[in-house]
Design an enzyme around this catalytic site. Structure first.
Site, PDB file in Angstrom:
ATOM      1  N   ARG A  52       0.809  -1.222   0.000  1.00  0.00           N
ATOM      2  CA  ARG A  52       0.000   0.000   0.000  1.00  0.00           C
ATOM      3  C   ARG A  52       0.837   1.265   0.000  1.00  0.00           C
ATOM      4  NH1 ARG A  52      -5.205  -1.555   3.708  1.00  0.00           N
ATOM      5  NH2 ARG A  52      -6.006  -3.132   2.294  1.00  0.00           N
ATOM      6  N   ASP A  59     -16.177   9.283   7.883  1.00  0.00           N
ATOM      7  CA  ASP A  59     -15.050   8.365   7.766  1.00  0.00           C
ATOM      8  C   ASP A  59     -13.786   9.151   8.098  1.00  0.00           C
ATOM      9  OD1 ASP A  59     -14.763   5.413   6.186  1.00  0.00           O
ATOM     10  OD2 ASP A  59     -12.903   6.562   6.316  1.00  0.00           O
TER      11      ASP A  59
HETATM   12  C1  LIG Z   1     -14.102  -1.888   5.455  1.00  0.00           C
HETATM   13  S1  LIG Z   1     -14.687  -0.211   5.435  1.00  0.00           S
HETATM   14  C2  LIG Z   1     -16.363  -0.443   5.950  1.00  0.00           C
HETATM   15  C3  LIG Z   1     -17.346   0.345   5.113  1.00  0.00           C
HETATM   16  C4  LIG Z   1     -18.821   0.100   5.406  1.00  0.00           C
HETATM   17  N1  LIG Z   1     -19.173   0.473   6.760  1.00  0.00           N
HETATM   18  C5  LIG Z   1     -19.191  -1.339   5.165  1.00  0.00           C
HETATM   19  O1  LIG Z   1     -19.483  -2.068   6.104  1.00  0.00           O
HETATM   20  O2  LIG Z   1     -19.195  -1.741   3.999  1.00  0.00           O
HETATM   21  C6  LIG Z   1     -13.887   0.473   6.862  1.00  0.00           C
HETATM   22  C7  LIG Z   1     -13.806   1.988   6.882  1.00  0.00           C
HETATM   23  O3  LIG Z   1     -13.443   2.417   8.199  1.00  0.00           O
HETATM   24  C8  LIG Z   1     -12.670   3.582   8.085  1.00  0.00           C
HETATM   25  N2  LIG Z   1     -11.903   3.783   9.344  1.00  0.00           N
HETATM   26  C9  LIG Z   1     -10.840   3.097   9.794  1.00  0.00           C
HETATM   27  N3  LIG Z   1     -10.408   3.618  10.961  1.00  0.00           N
HETATM   28  C10 LIG Z   1     -11.231   4.645  11.266  1.00  0.00           C
HETATM   29  C11 LIG Z   1     -11.301   5.571  12.348  1.00  0.00           C
HETATM   30  N4  LIG Z   1     -10.420   5.554  13.343  1.00  0.00           N
HETATM   31  N5  LIG Z   1     -12.284   6.511  12.312  1.00  0.00           N
HETATM   32  C12 LIG Z   1     -13.183   6.546  11.294  1.00  0.00           C
HETATM   33  N6  LIG Z   1     -13.160   5.697  10.244  1.00  0.00           N
HETATM   34  C13 LIG Z   1     -12.193   4.756  10.232  1.00  0.00           C
HETATM   35  C14 LIG Z   1     -11.803   3.322   6.870  1.00  0.00           C
HETATM   36  O4  LIG Z   1     -11.326   4.514   6.306  1.00  0.00           O
HETATM   37  C15 LIG Z   1     -12.764   2.559   5.943  1.00  0.00           C
HETATM   38  O5  LIG Z   1     -13.365   3.410   5.015  1.00  0.00           O
END
Ligand SMILES: C[S@@+](CC[C@H](N)C(=O)[O-])C[C@H]1O[C@@H](n2cnc3c(N)ncnc32)[C@H](O)[C@@H]1O
Lengths: 282, 121
Positions: free
Chosen positions: A34, A143
């Site tokens: 990445r 996010d």
């Molecule tokens: C796998 S995606 C999940 C998306 C959606 N909720 C779903 O279930 O399909 C995880 C997301 O969490 C976000 N994320 C990770 N750490 C975070 C944090 N500390 N605060 C807010 N968002 C976060 C990432 O940027 C990513 O877009």
């Protein structure tokens, strides 16, 4: 161009302190795959050079880009399907009744990635609950990652994303094809969702009380302590009779016993136990 | 559970077949719409039929219309799997009675997710 142990530790620590994401030992390949492209894009050439720069400078825009690149953003429309069916069949009709006096419904997606989750909710509401017309509907989607938020706001998706979980009838009804490989969600649906940057690992900004909170497929990346802290903060913004939705591999069990599980068909969601609802002090 | 895959490309039938077999389907194949209609008569109603659009002899769209003209197949689930991605094509396929639509190329997850939208698998 193997990653040195020290450099791996540096990236781990950066992710842990900035956004609570836990990178297990053995995930060196993830850092390499990445961050190498990012090092190239920034004109730094190698991963070594990128990490050297991060170490030299106070946390700034480059650190942000590294964090963005390290997050897993996979998502799709109507992910797992059954939670959305439960929303449609049970939860939204129930909320419509209970919120009828105030005619206000507030929904928050706390890790919205490129927007498929909040837009799925918007599409579901729009197509099935015309009664909501005239209500105050707030659909907040947040996010940590700026890149995904920017993409989410455009409501543009490529062919693979359009193929994933979106019923063809909704494609026809709510999207326009804007190029050979891009479709865009129509403005009237896009405008139902408000996107904002927010880090779940930090104190929450002032927020209203939400009837539904979606925090799906994000807590899996955090350690136990962070999960507990986030669940506690969510209690303060979840309406006493509101529901919390987590991802399939996530739960409040053994983390926070002021939540109770509500099983509706195939869907497990969470609600605050009556005694604790609204009674937290922080 | 039975699936019928109609596509003039053997490779494509193999790819889709492998995904569906993994999901527990018994697979039947046809190389164009006419063969597809024959196969339907032989095997009875499949739980899902996946149809390509552009094929010799009888296209997937013609197949769709032919099938939907026969009431015995009213409840049969039909999914187009095609490189055609224009909005009016998707709309026409749905109007003609397709239940879902997959744009090629696709991944295994795409097929699984679409089948779950249709309530099969
Ligand atoms: C796998 S995606 C999940 C998306 C959606 N909720 C779903 O279930 O399909 C995880 C997301 O969490 C976000 N994320 C990770 N750490 C975070 C944090 N500390 N605060 C807010 N968002 C976060 C990432 O940027 C990513 O877009």
């Amino acid at each position: 161009m193997a990653l040195s142990r020290n450099d791996f530790e540096y990236v781990r620590e950066l992710l842990r302190t900035e956004c609570a994401i836990v990178l297990e030992p053995g995930k060196e390949y993830l850092v390499e795959s990445r961050l190498c492209p990012l090092a190239q894009r920034l004109g730094l050439g190698t991963l070594d050079a990128l990490i050297a720069k991060l170490r030299r400078e106070p946390v700034n825009g480059v650190h942000r880009q590294v964090i963005d690149a390290m997050t897993t953003n996979e998502t799709l429309f109507f992910r797992d399907l059954h939670p959305f069916e439960t929303l449609k069949k049970t939860i939204v009709p129930e909320l419509l009744q209970r919120r009828a006096p105030a005619r206000t419904l507030r929904i928050w997606c706390g890790a919205c990635s490129t927007g498929q989750e909040p837009y799925s909710i918007a599409l579901l509401l729009r197509d099935n609950f015309p009664q909501l017309f005239g209500w105050r509907l707030q659909l907040l989607a947040t996010d940590l990652c700026r890149d995904v938020l920017e993409r989410a706001r455009t409501g543009r998706y490529n062919q693979l994303e359009m193929n994933r979980g979106l019923p063809a009838s909704m494609l026809v009804k709510h999207f326009a094809k804007v190029s050979a490989d891009q479709w865009q969600l129509r403005e009237e649906v896009r405008s139902m969702v408000e996107f904002q940057e927010m880090n779940l690992a930090r104190a929450f900004p002032p927020m209203p009380s939400f009837d539904l909170v979606f925090l799906r497929n994000v807590m899996i990346y955090f350690d136990t302590e962070t999960k507990r802290a986030i669940l506690a903060r969510i209690r303060r913004v979840l309406a006493p009779d509101g529901y919390l939705f987590l991802g399939c591999a996530e739960t409040t069990l053994n983390l926070d016993d002021s939540y109770e599980t509500v099983t509706l068909g195939k869907t497990m969601c969470y609600r605050q136990k009556a005694a604790t609802a609204g009674a937290q002090t922080f | 559970m039975k699936a019928l895959i109609i596509d003039d490309s053997r490779t494509m039938r193999m790819i889709i077949g492998r995904i569906l077999r993994e999901l527990g389907f018994e697979i039947h194949e046809a190389g164009n719409g006419i063969e597809g209609l024959d196969r339907l008569r032989e095997i009875g109603q499949p739980d899902i039929t996946l149809v390509d659009w552009n094929m010799p002899e009888m296209t997937g769209f013609e197949f769709l219309k032919a099938v939907r003209a026969q009431s015995e197949y009213d409840s049969m689930k039909l999914m187009m799997v095609t490189t055609e991605t224009e909005m009016n094509q998707v709309a026409n396929a749905l109007d003609a009675g397709a239940n879902e639509y997959v744009m090629k190329p696709f991944t295994k997850d795409v097929i699984k997710e679409k089948l779950s939208l249709l309530g099969v698998a």
